[in-house]
Design a protein around this motif. Sequence first.
Motif, PDB file in Angstrom:
ATOM      1  N   PHE A  93       9.695  -6.155  -4.006  1.00 35.53           N
ATOM      2  CA  PHE A  93       8.529  -6.226  -4.255  1.00 35.53           C
ATOM      3  C   PHE A  93       8.521  -4.560  -3.601  1.00 35.53           C
ATOM      4  O   PHE A  93       8.974  -3.857  -2.801  1.00 35.53           O
ATOM      5  CB  PHE A  93       7.122  -6.571  -2.852  1.00 35.53           C
ATOM      6  CG  PHE A  93       6.876  -8.043  -4.047  1.00 35.53           C
ATOM      7  CD1 PHE A  93       6.175  -8.127  -4.319  1.00 35.53           C
ATOM      8  CD2 PHE A  93       7.365  -8.716  -2.731  1.00 35.53           C
ATOM      9  CE1 PHE A  93       5.221  -9.193  -4.987  1.00 35.53           C
ATOM     10  CE2 PHE A  93       7.474 -10.116  -4.028  1.00 35.53           C
ATOM     11  CZ  PHE A  93       6.228 -10.386  -4.802  1.00 35.53           C
ATOM     12  N   ALA A  94       7.521  -3.470  -4.458  1.00 39.01           N
ATOM     13  CA  ALA A  94       7.521  -2.322  -3.968  1.00 39.01           C
ATOM     14  C   ALA A  94       6.130  -2.231  -4.234  1.00 39.01           C
ATOM     15  O   ALA A  94       5.306  -2.361  -5.076  1.00 39.01           O
ATOM     16  CB  ALA A  94       8.163  -1.204  -5.131  1.00 39.01           C
ATOM     17  N   GLY A  95       5.609  -1.609  -2.766  1.00 35.18           N
ATOM     18  CA  GLY A  95       4.004  -1.240  -3.140  1.00 35.18           C
ATOM     19  C   GLY A  95       4.044   0.277  -1.902  1.00 35.18           C
ATOM     20  O   GLY A  95       4.601   0.337  -1.109  1.00 35.18           O
ATOM     21  N   TRP A  96       2.921   0.414  -1.821  1.00 33.83           N
ATOM     22  CA  TRP A  96       2.286   0.864  -0.689  1.00 33.83           C
ATOM     23  C   TRP A  96       1.202   0.557  -0.590  1.00 33.83           C
ATOM     24  O   TRP A  96      -0.005   0.020  -0.480  1.00 33.83           O
ATOM     25  CB  TRP A  96       1.681   2.751  -1.275  1.00 33.83           C
ATOM     26  CG  TRP A  96       1.510   3.763  -0.597  1.00 33.83           C
ATOM     27  CD1 TRP A  96       2.135   5.288  -0.136  1.00 33.83           C
ATOM     28  CD2 TRP A  96       0.664   3.599   0.065  1.00 33.83           C
ATOM     29  NE1 TRP A  96       1.084   5.767   0.496  1.00 33.83           N
ATOM     30  CE2 TRP A  96      -0.003   5.405   0.314  1.00 33.83           C
ATOM     31  CE3 TRP A  96      -1.139   3.638  -0.270  1.00 33.83           C
ATOM     32  CZ2 TRP A  96      -0.550   6.092   1.054  1.00 33.83           C
ATOM     33  CZ3 TRP A  96      -2.110   4.184   0.032  1.00 33.83           C
ATOM     34  CH2 TRP A  96      -2.420   5.182   1.149  1.00 33.83           C
ATOM     35  N   ASP A  97       0.473   0.942   1.074  1.00 37.75           N
ATOM     36  CA  ASP A  97      -0.498   0.533   1.627  1.00 37.75           C
ATOM     37  C   ASP A  97      -0.862   1.848   2.434  1.00 37.75           C
ATOM     38  O   ASP A  97      -0.105   2.461   3.232  1.00 37.75           O
ATOM     39  CB  ASP A  97      -1.196  -0.686   2.023  1.00 37.75           C
ATOM     40  CG  ASP A  97       0.264  -1.286   3.058  1.00 37.75           C
ATOM     41  OD1 ASP A  97      -0.319  -0.094   4.373  1.00 37.75           O
ATOM     42  OD2 ASP A  97       0.570  -2.509   3.343  1.00 37.75           O
ATOM     43  N   LYS A  98      -1.846   1.883   3.627  1.00 40.76           N
ATOM     44  CA  LYS A  98      -2.591   2.862   4.054  1.00 40.76           C
ATOM     45  C   LYS A  98      -2.318   2.120   5.753  1.00 40.76           C
ATOM     46  O   LYS A  98      -1.696   3.438   6.272  1.00 40.76           O
ATOM     47  CB  LYS A  98      -4.468   3.145   3.977  1.00 40.76           C
ATOM     48  CG  LYS A  98      -4.391   1.898   4.427  1.00 40.76           C
ATOM     49  CD  LYS A  98      -5.996   2.114   4.339  1.00 40.76           C
ATOM     50  CE  LYS A  98      -7.028   1.431   5.275  1.00 40.76           C
ATOM     51  NZ  LYS A  98      -7.149   0.082   5.421  1.00 40.76           N
ATOM     52  N   ASN A  99      -2.063   1.161   5.841  1.00 45.63           N
ATOM     53  CA  ASN A  99      -0.782   1.254   6.806  1.00 45.63           C
ATOM     54  C   ASN A  99       0.240   1.780   7.097  1.00 45.63           C
ATOM     55  O   ASN A  99       0.874   2.116   7.652  1.00 45.63           O
ATOM     56  CB  ASN A  99      -1.715  -0.450   8.055  1.00 45.63           C
ATOM     57  CG  ASN A  99      -3.015  -0.571   7.907  1.00 45.63           C
ATOM     58  OD1 ASN A  99      -3.421   0.192   8.405  1.00 45.63           O
ATOM     59  ND2 ASN A  99      -2.990  -1.874   7.107  1.00 45.63           N
ATOM     60  N   TYR A 100       0.976   1.225   6.448  1.00 50.04           N
ATOM     61  CA  TYR A 100       2.738   1.163   6.328  1.00 50.04           C
ATOM     62  C   TYR A 100       3.258   2.037   5.422  1.00 50.04           C
ATOM     63  O   TYR A 100       4.122   2.432   5.291  1.00 50.04           O
ATOM     64  CB  TYR A 100       3.001   0.074   6.736  1.00 50.04           C
ATOM     65  CG  TYR A 100       2.687  -0.502   7.838  1.00 50.04           C
ATOM     66  CD1 TYR A 100       2.699  -0.235   9.229  1.00 50.04           C
ATOM     67  CD2 TYR A 100       2.161  -2.291   7.659  1.00 50.04           C
ATOM     68  CE1 TYR A 100       2.808  -0.842   9.937  1.00 50.04           C
ATOM     69  CE2 TYR A 100       1.886  -2.649   8.965  1.00 50.04           C
ATOM     70  CZ  TYR A 100       1.942  -1.975  10.233  1.00 50.04           C
ATOM     71  OH  TYR A 100       1.574  -2.061  10.966  1.00 50.04           O
ATOM     72  N   GLY A 101       2.630   2.964   4.647  1.00 46.73           N
ATOM     73  CA  GLY A 101       2.268   3.830   3.734  1.00 46.73           C
ATOM     74  C   GLY A 101       3.348   2.525   2.583  1.00 46.73           C
ATOM     75  O   GLY A 101       3.720   2.101   2.092  1.00 46.73           O
ATOM     76  N   PHE A 102       5.330   3.347   1.912  1.00 45.66           N
ATOM     77  CA  PHE A 102       5.575   3.263   1.194  1.00 45.66           C
ATOM     78  C   PHE A 102       6.583   1.628   1.471  1.00 45.66           C
ATOM     79  O   PHE A 102       7.123   1.805   2.403  1.00 45.66           O
ATOM     80  CB  PHE A 102       6.625   3.627   0.865  1.00 45.66           C
ATOM     81  CG  PHE A 102       6.360   4.680  -0.282  1.00 45.66           C
ATOM     82  CD1 PHE A 102       5.209   4.244  -1.556  1.00 45.66           C
ATOM     83  CD2 PHE A 102       6.321   6.114  -0.081  1.00 45.66           C
ATOM     84  CE1 PHE A 102       4.859   5.114  -2.367  1.00 45.66           C
ATOM     85  CE2 PHE A 102       5.200   6.842  -0.906  1.00 45.66           C
ATOM     86  CZ  PHE A 102       5.002   6.805  -1.646  1.00 45.66           C
ATOM     87  N   GLN A 103       6.296   0.730   1.340  1.00 48.80           N
ATOM     88  CA  GLN A 103       7.635  -0.286   1.523  1.00 48.80           C
ATOM     89  C   GLN A 103       8.104  -1.113   0.319  1.00 48.80           C
ATOM     90  O   GLN A 103       7.669  -1.758  -0.892  1.00 48.80           O
ATOM     91  CB  GLN A 103       6.383  -1.429   2.714  1.00 48.80           C
ATOM     92  CG  GLN A 103       5.809  -1.191   3.107  1.00 48.80           C
ATOM     93  CD  GLN A 103       4.533  -1.913   3.540  1.00 48.80           C
ATOM     94  OE1 GLN A 103       3.988  -2.436   4.090  1.00 48.80           O
ATOM     95  NE2 GLN A 103       3.240  -0.710   2.639  1.00 48.80           N
ATOM     96  N   LEU A 104       9.623  -1.680   0.575  1.00 45.33           N
ATOM     97  CA  LEU A 104       9.633  -2.139   0.057  1.00 45.33           C
ATOM     98  C   LEU A 104      10.572  -3.886   0.565  1.00 45.33           C
ATOM     99  O   LEU A 104      11.003  -3.930   1.820  1.00 45.33           O
ATOM    100  CB  LEU A 104      11.834  -1.503  -0.463  1.00 45.33           C
ATOM    101  CG  LEU A 104      12.543  -2.958  -1.308  1.00 45.33           C
ATOM    102  CD1 LEU A 104      12.070  -2.540  -2.163  1.00 45.33           C
ATOM    103  CD2 LEU A 104      13.480  -2.134  -0.816  1.00 45.33           C
ATOM    104  N   TYR A 105      10.428  -5.299  -0.115  1.00 42.54           N
ATOM    105  CA  TYR A 105      10.400  -6.537   0.263  1.00 42.54           C
ATOM    106  C   TYR A 105      11.316  -7.380  -0.731  1.00 42.54           C
ATOM    107  O   TYR A 105      11.639  -7.007  -1.594  1.00 42.54           O
ATOM    108  CB  TYR A 105       9.340  -7.107   0.972  1.00 42.54           C
ATOM    109  CG  TYR A 105       7.977  -6.872   2.243  1.00 42.54           C
ATOM    110  CD1 TYR A 105       8.421  -7.106   3.597  1.00 42.54           C
ATOM    111  CD2 TYR A 105       7.006  -5.313   1.268  1.00 42.54           C
ATOM    112  CE1 TYR A 105       7.685  -6.621   4.179  1.00 42.54           C
ATOM    113  CE2 TYR A 105       6.649  -4.979   2.649  1.00 42.54           C
ATOM    114  CZ  TYR A 105       6.365  -5.117   3.904  1.00 42.54           C
ATOM    115  OH  TYR A 105       5.902  -5.238   5.202  1.00 42.54           O
TER     116      TYR A 105
END
Lengths: 214, 249
Positions: free
Chosen positions: B136-148
């Motif tokens: 999973f690749a995504g962005w949110d306002k709390n943790y910015g860019f993330q990869l799971y």
Amino acid sequence: MNEKRRGFSTYVHFVRDFSSCWSGSCSAFPPVIILQKSSLGLPSALFDEFAPMFKRRMSSPLQLGGVVRAQFTEYVQKNVSLYQFRNGIPLTTKAAANFMRNELATALRKNPYQVNIILAGYEKETGPSLYFIDYIATLHKVDKAAFGYGSYFALSMMDRHYHPDMTVEEAIKLADQCIDEIRSRLVVAPQNFVIKIVDKDGAREHSWRRTTKE
Amino acid sequence: MSRRYDSRTTIFSPEGRLYQVEYAMEAIGNAGSAIGILSKDGVVLVGEKKVTSKLLQTSTSTEKMYKIDDHVACAVAGIMSDANILINTARVQAQRYTFSYQEPMPVEQLVQSLCDTKQGYTQFGGLRPFGVSFLFAGWDKNYGFQLYMSDPSGNYGGWKAAAIGANNQAAQSMLKQDYKDDISREEAVQLALKVLSKTMDSTSLTSEKLELAEVFLSSSGKVKYQVCTPDALSKMLVKYGVTQPAAEA
């Protein structure tokens, strides 16, 4: 404008004596005035018997019977806490407001809550914000808000004197003007008012405007 | 004898293993691989397309990359029919969250909700687990860019760089060696292509066998999910020297 003063919120609330609120038999809406100091700061209102929803947020629910109001706000408070527990991040004011609206809308066609809500919050990213939600699940992001019988006077007052770049001091002064107006013109005016502030340091009580002794 | 513990997902073997779950992971080990790399200005997903037949008409430009919401995308390795179910639930979850809160769903919550579904099928009887791993690749306002990365058991974790599918261990160790903190998106693309070119079975990389998707912030500050076109991908492969220019084709 003094930079330090930015991002403040103050809010005023009429509080009937608490026991009658809890009895659930308020015959009239206790009026609430909410003033917002713009996108930079806002005043709003709160029933004092409720703890702030969480540190940076406050709601000022209002309804005919105190029991339902207590139930709804407690329900929201607990859900907001649960969210933070589960996810490690707090719900934003906007998300909390939409959650409340959603709950009211779902209940509306089943067993409606008779609650109006003014929700004030502060986030570092978005600054202070104020939301108006009524019992038929209307949600508005507003600069100033009021409900109850006193709202007719308070809203007129705020329409006349509110401006977007108000300082907290000016906002509190406007709240006092509203309170004076209600006291002199509303037949069923409550005796006591409390002003609260939400800002970067959280939600807190600012001061009281009493006509009764404690 | 092994049948006694193989046949149901809900039963531990005497050694404390869940064979069905392990077999599911095994199945993924044969699927086309995918690599995800987190960079400071975006997340890169690269996937290996298994070309089954020249006659096959594909309806979409990507077969491994899926957009879940405006701010989240995923790459899949495993059984596609299983993946389609999970992708659908993920999309529903994301929209439900938006409906409740009028805000995009935080990436980890989305991953978690999906992994809860996966986990359910390793515990509640009679069904097999989902044979799918996700990046999973995504962005949110709390943790910015993330990869799971998630596997069939319902485990998930946040990664700086991760690989799933065939040869994932080799890819993972290459990534471990070559990954640097503060890598830029362009470098991440380059690294992903390099690793994939070495771990893929086929000798030369071509744009038909690859897909590349990126999640990043556009100049207006909005999250953008972008799939690289075959043309651009071909040029990139030549530029980074992971394939010979058209000559050999």
